[in-house]
Scaffold this motif. Structure first.
Motif, PDB file in Angstrom:
ATOM      1  N   GLY A  28      20.720  64.820  27.631  1.00  0.00           N
ATOM      2  CA  GLY A  28      21.497  64.029  28.592  1.00  0.00           C
ATOM      3  C   GLY A  28      20.961  62.616  28.701  1.00  0.00           C
ATOM      4  O   GLY A  28      19.782  62.412  28.969  1.00  0.00           O
TER       5      GLY A  28
ATOM      6  N   ILE B 218      18.764  59.758  34.676  1.00  0.00           N
ATOM      7  CA  ILE B 218      17.625  60.674  34.796  1.00  0.00           C
ATOM      8  C   ILE B 218      17.037  60.956  33.411  1.00  0.00           C
ATOM      9  O   ILE B 218      15.816  60.905  33.221  1.00  0.00           O
ATOM     10  CB  ILE B 218      18.066  61.997  35.477  1.00  0.00           C
TER      11      ILE B 218
ATOM     12  N   GLU C 181      22.504  62.947  23.534  1.00  0.00           N
ATOM     13  CA  GLU C 181      23.576  62.677  24.513  1.00  0.00           C
ATOM     14  C   GLU C 181      24.897  63.035  23.843  1.00  0.00           C
ATOM     15  O   GLU C 181      25.213  62.532  22.765  1.00  0.00           O
ATOM     16  CB  GLU C 181      23.524  61.191  24.911  1.00  0.00           C
TER      17      GLU C 181
ATOM     18  N   ASN D  33      28.699  54.642  39.490  1.00  0.00           N
ATOM     19  CA  ASN D  33      28.258  54.650  40.888  1.00  0.00           C
ATOM     20  C   ASN D  33      28.273  53.249  41.496  1.00  0.00           C
ATOM     21  O   ASN D  33      28.609  52.274  40.842  1.00  0.00           O
ATOM     22  CB  ASN D  33      26.867  55.284  40.977  1.00  0.00           C
ATOM     23  N   TRP D  34      27.865  53.174  42.765  1.00  0.00           N
ATOM     24  CA  TRP D  34      27.858  51.875  43.459  1.00  0.00           C
ATOM     25  C   TRP D  34      26.668  51.009  43.063  1.00  0.00           C
ATOM     26  O   TRP D  34      26.671  49.813  43.304  1.00  0.00           O
ATOM     27  CB  TRP D  34      27.725  52.068  44.960  1.00  0.00           C
ATOM     28  N   GLY D  35      25.590  51.643  42.605  1.00  0.00           N
ATOM     29  CA  GLY D  35      24.388  50.885  42.255  1.00  0.00           C
ATOM     30  C   GLY D  35      23.374  50.775  43.379  1.00  0.00           C
ATOM     31  O   GLY D  35      22.387  50.054  43.267  1.00  0.00           O
TER      32      GLY D  35
ATOM     33  N   ALA E  64      25.720  66.744  21.115  1.00  0.00           N
ATOM     34  CA  ALA E  64      25.559  67.698  22.221  1.00  0.00           C
ATOM     35  C   ALA E  64      24.477  68.708  21.898  1.00  0.00           C
ATOM     36  O   ALA E  64      24.397  69.207  20.772  1.00  0.00           O
ATOM     37  CB  ALA E  64      26.877  68.423  22.472  1.00  0.00           C
TER      38      ALA E  64
ATOM     39  N   TRP F 249      27.002  69.016  33.980  1.00  0.00           N
ATOM     40  CA  TRP F 249      27.092  70.099  32.999  1.00  0.00           C
ATOM     41  C   TRP F 249      25.914  71.061  33.082  1.00  0.00           C
ATOM     42  O   TRP F 249      25.844  72.043  32.324  1.00  0.00           O
ATOM     43  CB  TRP F 249      27.130  69.511  31.579  1.00  0.00           C
TER      44      TRP F 249
ATOM     45  N   MET G  59      31.122  71.054  25.638  1.00  0.00           N
ATOM     46  CA  MET G  59      30.577  69.685  25.693  1.00  0.00           C
ATOM     47  C   MET G  59      31.112  68.813  24.569  1.00  0.00           C
ATOM     48  O   MET G  59      31.245  67.607  24.727  1.00  0.00           O
ATOM     49  CB  MET G  59      29.048  69.718  25.594  1.00  0.00           C
TER      50      MET G  59
ATOM     51  N   GLY H 225      19.603  55.557  42.282  1.00  0.00           N
ATOM     52  CA  GLY H 225      18.501  54.827  42.911  1.00  0.00           C
ATOM     53  C   GLY H 225      17.149  55.477  42.672  1.00  0.00           C
ATOM     54  O   GLY H 225      16.144  54.787  42.477  1.00  0.00           O
TER      55      GLY H 225
HETATM   56  C1  FAD Z   1      31.354  57.175  42.579  1.00  0.00           C
HETATM   57  C2  FAD Z   1      29.873  57.437  42.621  1.00  0.00           C
HETATM   58  C3  FAD Z   1      29.049  56.638  43.426  1.00  0.00           C
HETATM   59  C4  FAD Z   1      27.672  56.851  43.443  1.00  0.00           C
HETATM   60  N1  FAD Z   1      26.871  55.956  44.114  1.00  0.00           N
HETATM   61  C5  FAD Z   1      25.526  56.063  44.004  1.00  0.00           C
HETATM   62  C6  FAD Z   1      24.666  55.069  44.555  1.00  0.00           C
HETATM   63  O1  FAD Z   1      25.113  54.047  45.080  1.00  0.00           O
HETATM   64  N2  FAD Z   1      23.318  55.266  44.483  1.00  0.00           N
HETATM   65  C7  FAD Z   1      22.787  56.375  43.885  1.00  0.00           C
HETATM   66  O2  FAD Z   1      21.563  56.505  43.875  1.00  0.00           O
HETATM   67  N3  FAD Z   1      23.575  57.304  43.302  1.00  0.00           N
HETATM   68  C8  FAD Z   1      24.924  57.167  43.345  1.00  0.00           C
HETATM   69  N4  FAD Z   1      25.734  58.088  42.738  1.00  0.00           N
HETATM   70  C9  FAD Z   1      25.114  59.256  42.095  1.00  0.00           C
HETATM   71  C10 FAD Z   1      24.478  58.883  40.764  1.00  0.00           C
HETATM   72  O3  FAD Z   1      25.385  58.160  39.962  1.00  0.00           O
HETATM   73  C11 FAD Z   1      24.036  60.158  40.069  1.00  0.00           C
HETATM   74  O4  FAD Z   1      23.258  60.958  40.952  1.00  0.00           O
HETATM   75  C12 FAD Z   1      23.191  59.863  38.830  1.00  0.00           C
HETATM   76  O5  FAD Z   1      23.826  58.921  38.013  1.00  0.00           O
HETATM   77  C13 FAD Z   1      22.948  61.164  38.089  1.00  0.00           C
HETATM   78  O6  FAD Z   1      22.330  60.849  36.869  1.00  0.00           O
HETATM   79  P1  FAD Z   1      22.168  61.988  35.784  1.00  0.00           P
HETATM   80  O7  FAD Z   1      21.445  61.362  34.657  1.00  0.00           O
HETATM   81  O8  FAD Z   1      21.621  63.202  36.431  1.00  0.00           O
HETATM   82  O9  FAD Z   1      23.667  62.390  35.386  1.00  0.00           O
HETATM   83  P2  FAD Z   1      24.794  61.638  34.485  1.00  0.00           P
HETATM   84  O10 FAD Z   1      24.751  60.162  34.662  1.00  0.00           O
HETATM   85  O11 FAD Z   1      26.050  62.322  34.806  1.00  0.00           O
HETATM   86  O12 FAD Z   1      24.295  61.944  33.035  1.00  0.00           O
HETATM   87  C14 FAD Z   1      24.288  63.249  32.468  1.00  0.00           C
HETATM   88  C15 FAD Z   1      24.494  63.054  30.971  1.00  0.00           C
HETATM   89  O13 FAD Z   1      24.208  64.261  30.317  1.00  0.00           O
HETATM   90  C16 FAD Z   1      25.099  64.376  29.213  1.00  0.00           C
HETATM   91  N5  FAD Z   1      25.105  65.782  28.829  1.00  0.00           N
HETATM   92  C17 FAD Z   1      25.420  66.851  29.607  1.00  0.00           C
HETATM   93  N6  FAD Z   1      25.247  67.993  28.932  1.00  0.00           N
HETATM   94  C18 FAD Z   1      24.798  67.652  27.706  1.00  0.00           C
HETATM   95  C19 FAD Z   1      24.425  68.407  26.552  1.00  0.00           C
HETATM   96  N7  FAD Z   1      24.481  69.743  26.544  1.00  0.00           N
HETATM   97  N8  FAD Z   1      24.031  67.724  25.443  1.00  0.00           N
HETATM   98  C20 FAD Z   1      23.959  66.360  25.439  1.00  0.00           C
HETATM   99  N9  FAD Z   1      24.308  65.616  26.503  1.00  0.00           N
HETATM  100  C21 FAD Z   1      24.703  66.248  27.628  1.00  0.00           C
HETATM  101  C22 FAD Z   1      26.405  63.849  29.760  1.00  0.00           C
HETATM  102  O14 FAD Z   1      27.275  63.440  28.735  1.00  0.00           O
HETATM  103  C23 FAD Z   1      25.934  62.695  30.635  1.00  0.00           C
HETATM  104  O15 FAD Z   1      25.952  61.458  29.950  1.00  0.00           O
HETATM  105  C24 FAD Z   1      27.112  57.919  42.696  1.00  0.00           C
HETATM  106  C25 FAD Z   1      27.935  58.707  41.885  1.00  0.00           C
HETATM  107  C26 FAD Z   1      29.297  58.455  41.812  1.00  0.00           C
HETATM  108  C27 FAD Z   1      30.149  59.276  40.894  1.00  0.00           C
END
Ligand code: FAD
Length: 441
Positions: A24, A28, A47, A59-61, A184, A217, A327, A400
């Protein structure tokens, strides 16, 4: 138009082996890989779509301590420092600025809640300023309205969702890590019960450590491994308007609408907490766990449609490692925009900040926010599969706290002193107590 996102060039060729494989490429995953690569580990990140293309660019940032649940506040505070340090370490620009976050309200109850949080935050060394009516009205003069009060958190800030994950990805490459887009992970292999490899659509990578940072996911991936991870996604819609207005606060929250300056000088507009629930098989499975969360938040949630079924991210299906998985059928989760919410958000924003009438809508998009039953992420090694580390369920706060979470994951993998107490995040709690305390904010 979809959410803006910068492109990052990466390699197709998978390594045979790596010290750690990150699954992913959201905020994170990239920060986890970055802190591992900085410690000299050979890291590969896979990814399925594009770096940052799901929640992390939608997201909002906001990078906030303000109103943060006590369990997440230490990570939020550390993350703000790490956002700053990342730019200094790499010269890469994530758009992070400590611009301060500004909240306005006319509700005595809401103001009293913020004052309670301020009192608690003081006890852990976090400064935030309650504003009386005159101060709030002066600071909020762009609204042209009087306010009962507000709060300003000067040490909080924002980063740029379009640039942040790609910037961290470039830093990983610079450190010798490899990144593989359109790749994936289908599952993991084990030897003697512990992780021995990650199987991707393009082949396997031998490794003793697999980190699942798969956002929305993650639960369905865990299901393949016999791990029960209760997770549910809420569809949230947001829009951006063009640059040109300079007199507005950088980041302003009101109950009606929130406004955030983007790196290009435009603004993101959204309504906090508002979302649609698209029912899925997984949501039905975990419904009892989410009841307390639903009771707390139901006023801002509305029923959605069937697209959650079509997207496949919350499937209960078990897939094979030698055939395409859900995926690969959904490279980028790009849910439908809720047009009624976009119209409401825009009209509320023009009402709150009349200067926005001089802008035009440049984009509107939706994202699935992946949530846990208590609104706190699940981060930690799964005891039943040594070497498998879960890092998901960031419940709308993960952008954040991305740097702090990534650092903590690297600490867990390398057995270093953890940057924050890892116990509140450990996924074990989902097995022990169905109904944890739901995060306050
Ligand atoms: C509208 C909105 C507003 C938000 N506002 C804020 C904010 O202001 N501040 C804040 O802190 N948070 C905010 N958030 C939350 C924040 O965006 C998320 O908590 C954060 O981006 C999560 O990051 P992540 O890396 O866990 O997930 P994601 O960014 O969803 O990344 C997960 C990645 O894993 C990949 N993936 C999944 N399964 C597989 C696999 N099996 N193999 C390969 N790749 C895979 C996906 O394609 C994806 O790219 C907001 C979210 C949204 C939707």
């Amino acid at each position: 138009m979809p959410a803006p996102l910068k492109f990052v060039h990466t390699t197709c060729e998978l390594p045979d082996a790596a010290d750690a494989v990150v699954i992913g490429g959201g905020i994170i995953g990239v920060f986890s890989a970055y802190y591992l690569a900085r410690r000299g580990l050979k890291v590969a990140l896979v990814e399925k779509g594009r770096i940052g293309a799901e929640q992390s660019s939608r997201n909002w940032g906001w990078c906030r301590q303000q109103n943060r649940d006590a369990r997440e506040l230490p990570m939020a505070t550390k993350s703000l420092d790490l956002w700053e340090r990342f730019a200094a370490e790499n010269g890469e620009d994530t758009g992070f600025r400590r611009c301060g976050l500004f909240y306005l309200s006319n509700s005595e109850e809401e103001l009293a809640g913020w004052a309670r949080w301020r009192d608690f935050a003081r006890t852990v060394g976090v400064t935030t300023h309650m504003l009386d009516s005159a101060q709030a009205t002066e600071r909020g003069r762009a609204t042209g309205k009087p306010w009962k009060g507000g709060v300003f958190s000067p040490t909080d800030g924002t980063a740029d969702p379009a640039s942040a994950a790609p910037a961290v990805a470039r830093a990983i490459l610079e450190l010798g890590g490899t990144i593989h887009q359109s790749c994936a992970a289908r599952g993991i292999e084990t030897e003697g019960g512990r992780v021995s490899g990650v199987v991707t659509e393009h082949g396997a990578i031998r490794t003793k450590t697999a980190i699942l940072a798969g956002g929305a996911w993650s639960s369905s991936f865990c299901r393949q491994l016999g791990i029960r991870f209760p997770q549910a996604a809420i569809r949230s819609s947001i829009l951006a308007v063009s640059p040109g207005v300079t007199s507005l606060p950088d980041a302003l929250h009101t109950a009606a609408v929130s406004v955030t300056r983007r790196s290009d000088g435009g603004y993101s507009l959204a309504i906090s907490g508002r979302g649609r629930i698209d029912p899925t098989p997984q949501q039905l499975r975990f419904a009892p766990q989410f009841l307390p969360m639903f009771v707390k938040r139901w006023r801002s949630l509305a029923p959605g449609g069937l697209e959650g079924f079509r997207s496949g991210h919350e499937t209960l299906v078990r897939w094979r490692l030698d055939a395409p998985t859900p995926m690969e059928r959904m490279r980028i989760l790009d849910p439908a925009v809720d047009n009624a919410t976009i119209r409401l958000t825009h009209s509320r924003a023009l009402d709150l900040l009349p200067a926005l009438k001089n802008t035009r809508i440049t984009a509107a998009w939706a994202g699935y926010i992946d949530s846990t039953p208590d609104g706190v992420p699940g981060i930690g090694e799964i005891a039943a599969i040594p070497g498998f580390i879960l890092a998901a369920g960031f419940s709308g706060h993960g952008f954040g706290i991305g740097p702090g979470a990534g650092h903590l994951i690297a600490d867990i993998v390398t057995g270093s002193e953890p940057i924050v107490d890892p116990r509140p995040y450990h996924p074990d709690r989902f097995g022990k107590s169905a109904w944890g305390k739901v995060a306050d904010f």
